[in-house]
Write a protein that holds these residues in place. Structure first.
Motif, mmCIF file in Angstrom:
data_model
loop_
_atom_site.group_PDB
_atom_site.id
_atom_site.type_symbol
_atom_site.label_atom_id
_atom_site.label_comp_id
_atom_site.label_asym_id
_atom_site.label_seq_id
_atom_site.Cartn_x
_atom_site.Cartn_y
_atom_site.Cartn_z
ATOM 1 N N LYS A 1 0.804 -1.217 0.000
ATOM 2 C CA LYS A 1 0.000 0.000 0.000
ATOM 3 C C LYS A 1 0.842 1.275 0.000
ATOM 4 O O LYS A 1 0.292 2.383 0.040
ATOM 5 N N VAL A 2 2.173 1.130 -0.039
ATOM 6 C CA VAL A 2 3.047 2.287 0.073
ATOM 7 C C VAL A 2 2.812 3.280 -1.061
ATOM 8 O O VAL A 2 2.674 4.493 -0.837
ATOM 9 N N LYS A 3 2.761 2.794 -2.277
ATOM 10 C CA LYS A 3 2.600 3.705 -3.425
ATOM 11 C C LYS A 3 1.273 4.449 -3.342
ATOM 12 O O LYS A 3 1.206 5.664 -3.595
ATOM 13 N N ASP A 4 0.203 3.749 -3.000
ATOM 14 C CA ASP A 4 -1.111 4.394 -2.886
ATOM 15 C C ASP A 4 -1.119 5.431 -1.766
ATOM 16 O O ASP A 4 -1.706 6.508 -1.910
ATOM 17 N N GLU A 5 -0.464 5.111 -0.647
ATOM 18 C CA GLU A 5 -0.426 6.044 0.470
ATOM 19 C C GLU A 5 0.375 7.296 0.107
ATOM 20 O O GLU A 5 0.010 8.415 0.488
ATOM 21 N N PHE A 6 1.462 7.125 -0.639
ATOM 22 C CA PHE A 6 2.240 8.295 -1.045
ATOM 23 C C PHE A 6 1.441 9.165 -2.010
ATOM 24 O O PHE A 6 1.473 10.397 -1.928
ATOM 25 N N THR A 7 0.714 8.526 -2.913
ATOM 26 C CA THR A 7 -0.127 9.279 -3.842
ATOM 27 C C THR A 7 -1.184 10.077 -3.082
ATOM 28 O O THR A 7 -1.424 11.260 -3.374
ATOM 29 N N ALA A 8 -1.803 9.443 -2.093
ATOM 30 C CA ALA A 8 -2.817 10.126 -1.289
ATOM 31 C C ALA A 8 -2.189 11.269 -0.492
ATOM 32 O O ALA A 8 -2.798 12.343 -0.337
ATOM 33 N N TYR A 9 -0.978 11.041 0.011
ATOM 34 C CA TYR A 9 -0.260 12.099 0.735
ATOM 35 C C TYR A 9 -0.024 13.299 -0.174
ATOM 36 O O TYR A 9 -0.302 14.450 0.197
ATOM 37 N N ALA A 10 0.485 13.038 -1.374
ATOM 38 C CA ALA A 10 0.769 14.122 -2.316
ATOM 39 C C ALA A 10 -0.498 14.885 -2.687
ATOM 40 O O ALA A 10 -0.495 16.118 -2.800
ATOM 41 N N ASP A 11 -1.590 14.156 -2.851
ATOM 42 C CA ASP A 11 -2.852 14.783 -3.244
ATOM 43 C C ASP A 11 -3.475 15.616 -2.125
ATOM 44 O O ASP A 11 -4.383 16.409 -2.376
ATOM 45 N N SER A 12 -3.011 15.433 -0.898
ATOM 46 C CA SER A 12 -3.604 16.160 0.231
ATOM 47 C C SER A 12 -3.167 17.621 0.267
ATOM 48 O O SER A 12 -3.764 18.424 0.993
ATOM 49 N N TYR A 13 -2.134 17.959 -0.494
ATOM 50 C CA TYR A 13 -1.644 19.337 -0.519
ATOM 51 C C TYR A 13 -2.323 20.117 -1.642
ATOM 52 O O TYR A 13 -2.438 19.635 -2.777
ATOM 53 N N GLY A 14 -2.765 21.310 -1.326
ATOM 54 C CA GLY A 14 -3.447 22.148 -2.304
ATOM 55 C C GLY A 14 -2.509 22.630 -3.395
ATOM 56 O O GLY A 14 -1.288 22.676 -3.212
ATOM 57 N N LYS A 15 -3.071 23.005 -4.518
ATOM 58 C CA LYS A 15 -2.278 23.459 -5.659
ATOM 59 C C LYS A 15 -2.071 24.966 -5.659
ATOM 60 O O LYS A 15 -1.246 25.478 -6.419
ATOM 61 N N ASN A 16 -2.816 25.684 -4.820
ATOM 62 C CA ASN A 16 -2.684 27.130 -4.769
ATOM 63 C C ASN A 16 -1.521 27.538 -3.872
ATOM 64 O O ASN A 16 -1.198 26.854 -2.897
ATOM 65 N N ALA A 17 -0.900 28.660 -4.208
ATOM 66 C CA ALA A 17 0.251 29.135 -3.443
ATOM 67 C C ALA A 17 -0.110 29.354 -1.983
ATOM 68 O O ALA A 17 -1.115 30.004 -1.667
ATOM 69 N N GLY A 18 0.709 28.780 -1.082
ATOM 70 C CA GLY A 18 0.516 28.966 0.342
ATOM 71 C C GLY A 18 -0.618 28.175 0.949
ATOM 72 O O GLY A 18 -0.956 28.363 2.116
ATOM 73 N N GLU A 19 -1.187 27.224 0.192
ATOM 74 C CA GLU A 19 -2.376 26.523 0.666
ATOM 75 C C GLU A 19 -2.072 25.435 1.691
ATOM 76 O O GLU A 19 -2.816 25.229 2.647
ATOM 77 N N GLY A 20 -0.981 24.698 1.506
ATOM 78 C CA GLY A 20 -0.633 23.626 2.438
ATOM 79 C C GLY A 20 -1.620 22.476 2.384
ATOM 80 O O GLY A 20 -2.237 22.211 1.341
ATOM 81 N N ILE A 21 -1.784 21.760 3.493
ATOM 82 C CA ILE A 21 -2.740 20.658 3.566
ATOM 83 C C ILE A 21 -4.151 21.234 3.525
ATOM 84 O O ILE A 21 -4.511 22.089 4.345
ATOM 85 N N THR A 22 -4.946 20.777 2.585
ATOM 86 C CA THR A 22 -6.266 21.378 2.380
ATOM 87 C C THR A 22 -7.250 21.020 3.478
ATOM 88 O O THR A 22 -8.070 21.840 3.877
ATOM 89 N N ASP A 23 -7.203 19.792 3.967
ATOM 90 C CA ASP A 23 -8.109 19.365 5.030
ATOM 91 C C ASP A 23 -7.287 19.154 6.297
ATOM 92 O O ASP A 23 -6.703 18.092 6.507
ATOM 93 N N ARG A 24 -7.241 20.171 7.163
ATOM 94 C CA ARG A 24 -6.372 20.123 8.336
ATOM 95 C C ARG A 24 -6.786 19.040 9.325
ATOM 96 O O ARG A 24 -5.991 18.641 10.180
ATOM 97 N N SER A 25 -8.025 18.566 9.228
ATOM 98 C CA SER A 25 -8.458 17.495 10.132
ATOM 99 C C SER A 25 -7.713 16.194 9.857
ATOM 100 O O SER A 25 -7.692 15.291 10.693
ATOM 101 N N LYS A 26 -7.088 16.090 8.686
ATOM 102 C CA LYS A 26 -6.342 14.888 8.319
ATOM 103 C C LYS A 26 -4.853 14.999 8.638
ATOM 104 O O LYS A 26 -4.085 14.081 8.336
ATOM 105 N N THR A 27 -4.440 16.108 9.240
ATOM 106 C CA THR A 27 -3.018 16.363 9.447
ATOM 107 C C THR A 27 -2.337 15.265 10.259
ATOM 108 O O THR A 27 -1.256 14.781 9.891
#
Length: 387
Positions: A69-95
């Motif tokens: 599950k490592v590859k899927d987890e890394f993909t999900a990790y990468a997708d958790s960051y917003g694409k807008n400048a300065g956005e960071g993790i979009t859903d902070r409840s998942k931090t």
């Protein structure tokens, strides 16, 4: 933090890298062969399964994550960051979950390439990296006024490198807490093998909701760890709760400095890359970190950027600089291990992320907009004030 070779090998290749463009074609070919031989030698150590406690040993796993599950987890990790400048993790409840995933993905790489202390240190004159690292950790024990028989908390302890130093130099008992079970297991193994088990304990837990009673500890510290909290007040508040009145808390914080300009697109880009490559929800300012401690009730005793405090200490980010061939050999080793199926699919991408974020950390350090070691010393008010 990129994977590193043994010191003697690294030193030789970095010297060669600086002179590479001056070499003849034949000489360049010879250097390439030497690099290949080095890669094969280190790969043989992997296949042989040598002692994992040595930082030169490469044995990559997914930590607490099932290898499939490592590859899927890394993909999900990468997708958790917003694409807008300065956005960071979009859903902070998942931090908290994402930080757990992050450290499962990177712990083996950190240990092999960096060592057992997952932090930076100012480079002291005439001292090697290990000595500089130990001094940086020992400062904690002095600031907390720790003594034998007392109990202190290591908040976000990783695999326990700093814990072992603080316990050894102070004689106090150190309890570490980390969100990642794999790190708990690694820390306990290291503590036992290095003779620190009598003065240490490690528990798995969320440092924004710790399993300790009020007024338990005589001191607490965090080394480049509380930057992972969804909000600093959450973790600072918990540390305040578990400390005895009159006790101290010291933190080395990842923060932006006074030179950071939120309207400078390049500054924001560097910070976004640092956040993504290190599992941070966002980048706080040094002033926000000060205020977070005061907001939960602490008295601010000291606020100092250790990255620039000493005019004779070398840059903290110098350790990240690597010669051309170190990069190439590391990439070859990790790619070969990946191709042979000796590491979970996805670990190569994790390694690439760490190599790339090293460049951003260097940019943050060179520009002076970022520091990983802003020292904050807080005190919990109370009648038992220590001299």
């Amino acid at each position: 933090m990129a994977v590193a070779l043994p010191a003697a090998v690294t030193s030789a290749y970095e010297r060669l890298a600086g002179e590479f463009d001056k070499l003849s074609t034949t000489q360049k070919y010879a250097v390439g062969i030497a690099g290949g031989v080095t890669s094969l030698y280190l790969l043989a150590k992997v296949l042989k399964g040598s002692d994992r406690d040595k930082p030169t040993t490469l044995q990559l796993s997914g930590g607490s994550i099932d290898s499939s599950k490592v590859k899927d987890e890394f993909t999900a990790y990468a997708d958790s960051y917003g694409k807008n400048a300065g956005e960071g993790i979009t859903d902070r409840s998942k931090t908290v979950h994402l930080v757990d995933v992050f450290y499962s993905l990177v712990t083996d790489i950190y240990e092999w390439g960096w060592g057992q202390s997952f932090h930076f240190s100012p480079k002291l004159p005439n001292k090697d990296l290990k000595a500089s690292e130990a001094a940086h950790e020992a400062r904690i024990a002095a600031l907390l006024r720790l003594q034998p028989g007392q109990k202190a908390l290591d908040c976000g302890c990783g695999v326990g490198g700093p814990m072992r130093t603080v316990a050894a130099v102070s004689g106090a008992h150190i309890t570490g807490i980390t969100i990642n079970q794999y790190q708990v297991d690694r820390a306990k193994t290291h503590n036992a093998r290095q003779g620190l088990a009598p003065l240490t304990d490690v528990v798995r837990g969320d440092f924004t909701n710790m399993p300790f009673k009020e007024n338990t500890f005589d001191g607490a510290y965090a080394i480049e760890a509380t930057c992972h909290a969804p909000k600093l007040e959450q973790v600072y508040g918990e540390i305040y709760r578990v400390l005895k009145p009159g006790s101290y808390f010291v933190s080395y914080e990842w923060v932006s400095t006074q030179k950071f300009d939120v309207n400078n697109a390049e500054h924001v880009k560097i910070m976004d890359e640092i956040n993504f490559g290190n599992g941070l929800p966002e980048m706080r300012t040094w002033k926000e970190a000060e205020d977070a401690g005061k907001n939960v009730g602490f008295e601010l005793v000291m606020s100092l950027d250790l990255a620039t405090a000493s005019v004779v200490a070398g840059p903290w980010y110098e350790r990240l600089r690597m010669g051309k061939y170190t990069h190439a050999i590391n990439h070859g080793i990790v790619s070969t291990v990946d191709a042979l199926g000796l590491a979970p699919k996805g670990l190569k991408e994790v390694h690439h992320m760490l190599v790339e974020v090293a460049k951003s950390l260097i940019q943050g350090g060179e520009s002076g907009i970022f520091t990983p070691m802003h020292l904050l010393l807080f005190r919990k008010p109370g009648a038992d004030k220590k001299k």
